[in-house]
Write an enzyme that holds these catalytic residues in place. Sequence first.
Site, PDB file in Angstrom:
ATOM      1  N   ARG A 216       0.905  -1.157  -0.007  1.00  0.00           N
ATOM      2  CA  ARG A 216      -0.039   0.121  -0.066  1.00  0.00           C
ATOM      3  C   ARG A 216       0.854   1.187   0.034  1.00  0.00           C
ATOM      4  O   ARG A 216       0.332   2.385  -0.488  1.00  0.00           O
ATOM      5  CB  ARG A 216      -0.730   0.037   1.154  1.00  0.00           C
ATOM      6  CG  ARG A 216      -1.955  -1.057   1.166  1.00  0.00           C
ATOM      7  CD  ARG A 216      -2.993  -0.596   2.612  1.00  0.00           C
ATOM      8  NE  ARG A 216      -4.119  -1.964   2.368  1.00  0.00           N
ATOM      9  CZ  ARG A 216      -3.704  -2.737   3.518  1.00  0.00           C
ATOM     10  NH1 ARG A 216      -3.013  -2.476   4.463  1.00  0.00           N
ATOM     11  NH2 ARG A 216      -4.604  -3.866   3.687  1.00  0.00           N
ATOM     12  N   PHE A 232     -11.719  -3.788  -5.761  1.00  0.00           N
ATOM     13  CA  PHE A 232     -11.680  -4.669  -4.609  1.00  0.00           C
ATOM     14  C   PHE A 232     -11.066  -3.890  -3.533  1.00  0.00           C
ATOM     15  O   PHE A 232      -9.929  -4.329  -2.828  1.00  0.00           O
ATOM     16  CB  PHE A 232     -10.879  -5.877  -4.837  1.00  0.00           C
ATOM     17  CG  PHE A 232     -11.334  -6.484  -6.237  1.00  0.00           C
ATOM     18  CD1 PHE A 232     -12.482  -7.533  -6.354  1.00  0.00           C
ATOM     19  CD2 PHE A 232     -10.601  -6.267  -7.641  1.00  0.00           C
ATOM     20  CE1 PHE A 232     -12.909  -8.124  -7.373  1.00  0.00           C
ATOM     21  CE2 PHE A 232     -11.009  -6.921  -8.485  1.00  0.00           C
ATOM     22  CZ  PHE A 232     -12.097  -7.871  -8.592  1.00  0.00           C
ATOM     23  N   ASP A 254     -16.142  -1.793  -4.458  1.00  0.00           N
ATOM     24  CA  ASP A 254     -16.111  -3.122  -3.581  1.00  0.00           C
ATOM     25  C   ASP A 254     -17.669  -3.583  -3.633  1.00  0.00           C
ATOM     26  O   ASP A 254     -18.480  -2.771  -3.565  1.00  0.00           O
ATOM     27  CB  ASP A 254     -15.786  -3.036  -2.103  1.00  0.00           C
ATOM     28  CG  ASP A 254     -15.171  -4.339  -1.502  1.00  0.00           C
ATOM     29  OD1 ASP A 254     -14.193  -4.559  -1.469  1.00  0.00           O
ATOM     30  OD2 ASP A 254     -16.300  -5.296  -1.415  1.00  0.00           O
ATOM     31  N   SER A 255     -17.979  -4.711  -3.681  1.00  0.00           N
ATOM     32  CA  SER A 255     -19.201  -5.396  -3.863  1.00  0.00           C
ATOM     33  C   SER A 255     -20.094  -5.527  -2.288  1.00  0.00           C
ATOM     34  O   SER A 255     -21.150  -5.781  -2.287  1.00  0.00           O
ATOM     35  CB  SER A 255     -19.354  -6.632  -4.508  1.00  0.00           C
ATOM     36  OG  SER A 255     -18.457  -7.701  -3.847  1.00  0.00           O
ATOM     37  N   ASN A 282     -20.488  -4.848  -8.311  1.00  0.00           N
ATOM     38  CA  ASN A 282     -19.645  -5.896  -8.906  1.00  0.00           C
ATOM     39  C   ASN A 282     -18.488  -5.218  -9.615  1.00  0.00           C
ATOM     40  O   ASN A 282     -18.671  -4.513 -10.579  1.00  0.00           O
ATOM     41  CB  ASN A 282     -20.332  -6.874  -9.670  1.00  0.00           C
ATOM     42  CG  ASN A 282     -19.497  -8.119 -10.033  1.00  0.00           C
ATOM     43  OD1 ASN A 282     -18.374  -7.879 -10.259  1.00  0.00           O
ATOM     44  ND2 ASN A 282     -20.383  -9.324 -10.298  1.00  0.00           N
ATOM     45  N   ALA A 283     -17.278  -5.668  -9.338  1.00  0.00           N
ATOM     46  CA  ALA A 283     -16.105  -5.259 -10.088  1.00  0.00           C
ATOM     47  C   ALA A 283     -16.086  -5.217 -11.369  1.00  0.00           C
ATOM     48  O   ALA A 283     -15.608  -4.636 -12.233  1.00  0.00           O
ATOM     49  CB  ALA A 283     -14.896  -5.568  -9.267  1.00  0.00           C
ATOM     50  N   ASP A 301      -7.004  -5.722  -6.439  1.00  0.00           N
ATOM     51  CA  ASP A 301      -6.621  -6.542  -5.381  1.00  0.00           C
ATOM     52  C   ASP A 301      -7.606  -7.483  -5.306  1.00  0.00           C
ATOM     53  O   ASP A 301      -8.056  -7.355  -3.988  1.00  0.00           O
ATOM     54  CB  ASP A 301      -6.250  -5.877  -4.258  1.00  0.00           C
ATOM     55  CG  ASP A 301      -5.642  -6.455  -3.096  1.00  0.00           C
ATOM     56  OD1 ASP A 301      -5.136  -7.769  -3.525  1.00  0.00           O
ATOM     57  OD2 ASP A 301      -5.785  -6.051  -1.882  1.00  0.00           O
ATOM     58  N   CYS A 341      -3.874 -13.116  -4.716  1.00  0.00           N
ATOM     59  CA  CYS A 341      -3.396 -13.870  -3.387  1.00  0.00           C
ATOM     60  C   CYS A 341      -3.771 -15.350  -3.551  1.00  0.00           C
ATOM     61  O   CYS A 341      -3.878 -15.805  -2.415  1.00  0.00           O
ATOM     62  CB  CYS A 341      -4.219 -12.990  -2.301  1.00  0.00           C
ATOM     63  SG  CYS A 341      -5.933 -13.290  -2.638  1.00  0.00           S
TER      64      CYS A 341
HETATM   65  N1  SAH Z   1      -7.422  -4.242  -1.169  1.00  0.00           N
HETATM   66  C1  SAH Z   1      -7.802  -4.681   0.165  1.00  0.00           C
HETATM   67  C2  SAH Z   1      -8.294  -6.221   0.250  1.00  0.00           C
HETATM   68  C3  SAH Z   1      -9.007  -6.807  -0.971  1.00  0.00           C
HETATM   69  S1  SAH Z   1      -9.794  -8.195  -0.334  1.00  0.00           S
HETATM   70  C4  SAH Z   1      -6.940  -4.041   1.420  1.00  0.00           C
HETATM   71  O1  SAH Z   1      -5.932  -3.498   0.765  1.00  0.00           O
HETATM   72  O2  SAH Z   1      -7.272  -4.199   2.354  1.00  0.00           O
HETATM   73  C5  SAH Z   1     -10.965  -8.426  -1.698  1.00  0.00           C
HETATM   74  C6  SAH Z   1     -12.148  -7.553  -1.522  1.00  0.00           C
HETATM   75  O3  SAH Z   1     -12.905  -7.762  -2.835  1.00  0.00           O
HETATM   76  C7  SAH Z   1     -13.165  -7.884  -0.570  1.00  0.00           C
HETATM   77  O4  SAH Z   1     -13.385  -6.667   0.174  1.00  0.00           O
HETATM   78  C8  SAH Z   1     -14.261  -8.374  -1.085  1.00  0.00           C
HETATM   79  O5  SAH Z   1     -15.652  -7.817  -0.668  1.00  0.00           O
HETATM   80  C9  SAH Z   1     -14.412  -7.727  -2.558  1.00  0.00           C
HETATM   81  N2  SAH Z   1     -15.168  -8.609  -3.641  1.00  0.00           N
HETATM   82  C10 SAH Z   1     -15.068  -9.872  -3.961  1.00  0.00           C
HETATM   83  N3  SAH Z   1     -15.643  -9.898  -5.065  1.00  0.00           N
HETATM   84  C11 SAH Z   1     -16.019  -9.066  -5.667  1.00  0.00           C
HETATM   85  C12 SAH Z   1     -16.760  -8.486  -6.774  1.00  0.00           C
HETATM   86  N4  SAH Z   1     -17.124  -9.311  -7.594  1.00  0.00           N
HETATM   87  N5  SAH Z   1     -16.654  -7.237  -6.877  1.00  0.00           N
HETATM   88  C13 SAH Z   1     -16.146  -6.176  -6.103  1.00  0.00           C
HETATM   89  N6  SAH Z   1     -15.659  -6.752  -4.954  1.00  0.00           N
HETATM   90  C14 SAH Z   1     -15.516  -7.822  -4.690  1.00  0.00           C
END
Ligand code: SAH
Length: 399
Positions: A216, A232, A254-255, A282-283, A301, A341
């Site tokens: 970050r 995300f 984020d979703s 939804n991303a 991410d 990840c």
């Molecule tokens: N970047 C964050 C960690 C991401 S974890 C950090 O630095 O802390 C992954 C995230 O993706 C979660 O918050 C989850 O809610 C989200 N997520 C999962 N599927 C998704 C989708 N289809 N669209 C949007 N967000 C999603």
Amino acid sequence: MIPHVFVKPHEDVRILHGHPWVYDNEISHTSKDFNPAAEETQGMDVAVFSAKNQLLGTGFYNPKSHIRVRLFTRKEEQCTKELIESRIAQALGWRSQYLPHDTQSYRLVFGESDNLPGLIVDVFQRAWISMQILSAGMERNKQTVIDALVAACKPQGIIERSDAPVRALEGLPMYSGVVYGSVPETITIEENGLQFAVSLYEGQKTGWFLDQKANRRLVASYAQGRTVLDVFCNAGGFALNCLKAGAASVVAVDSSDYAIAAVKENAQLNGLEKGLETICANAFDVLRSLPKESYEYIILDPPAFAKNRASVRQALRGYKEINLRAMRALKRGGLLASFSCSYWIKRDDFLYMLNGAAADAGVTVKVIHELRQDIDHPVRLGYDESFYLKGFLMEIQRE
Ligand code: SAH
């Protein structure tokens, strides 16, 4: 006497090269004092030997798991209070040696990498601990672990978050609750000079993704003056670091409602609401709808798209889709920070996927930094499963 377990010929090779697991199909026989199918063996210590009677180590046995033994030592020795205490002391030593000295929140124990199989311990603000138990052996030793953590860290409270679905693969029930002292509903953690409100009760995994803290900082160091899209975003780790670093604007996606509410709260906490927009969606849909060349910095991410070997191909298609869309949406000279990840997606496959996305998007991509999980999630050679978070920070070039 510790019961003995013998592996079949040649199955010792991987273990001798540092891998700490013995799978169920690798065991040939056990010593006579030990009934390998008995319920009460779950979590017992067993010493493992090669077919040629060479000692390979001692580990936790679990008749219910495909991972039948998890080694915690290469000697023949029981998992005593002293052993747990010394492992925790070693783990603390690694963190204090290699993390920046002002780090308040960090992963103190990363399971097998720290020779404590199936134990995850996160420390927050040096005051609260969130721990997760993912092996039957650790479950047996739970109280000893708690006592050792209390002695070593003097926390105000410890919460156990043993509610991960992988517990089912070990035949362990879900559990979540405070196991020592008290833990407030919400705590405020400090990371890279920013404040984040975190719920150790509700947050995903142990509450906060500590594995990205160095990334970050690095990712944000290039954000000044750029229009940023944090996809995300969860609680806004990247988004807020970028705003603090002087990004022109940040859109965080984020979703989860819960995550988006957290981003807003955290922005307020740091006086960084200006320039921040959040989208709860939804991303995939958001990325698909982006106009061409509309952003100067995109961060991807996502959660682990591949949870096992069988889902790798499908997952790679998902990764390619989001990366391709992001590359199209980036301006010339724009930056893309892209992560996976999932342990099952290997570094080279990830890179190959990025190359395919670039070709389809019609852009040239140059890598600025290769990224991985932070130092407090140590990668242990011989134990590939410990290397799970991969990322690339890239520049998108157009003709
Ligand atoms: N970047 C964050 C960690 C991401 S974890 C950090 O630095 O802390 C992954 C995230 O993706 C979660 O918050 C989850 O809610 C989200 N997520 C999962 N599927 C998704 C989708 N289809 N669209 C949007 N967000 C999603």
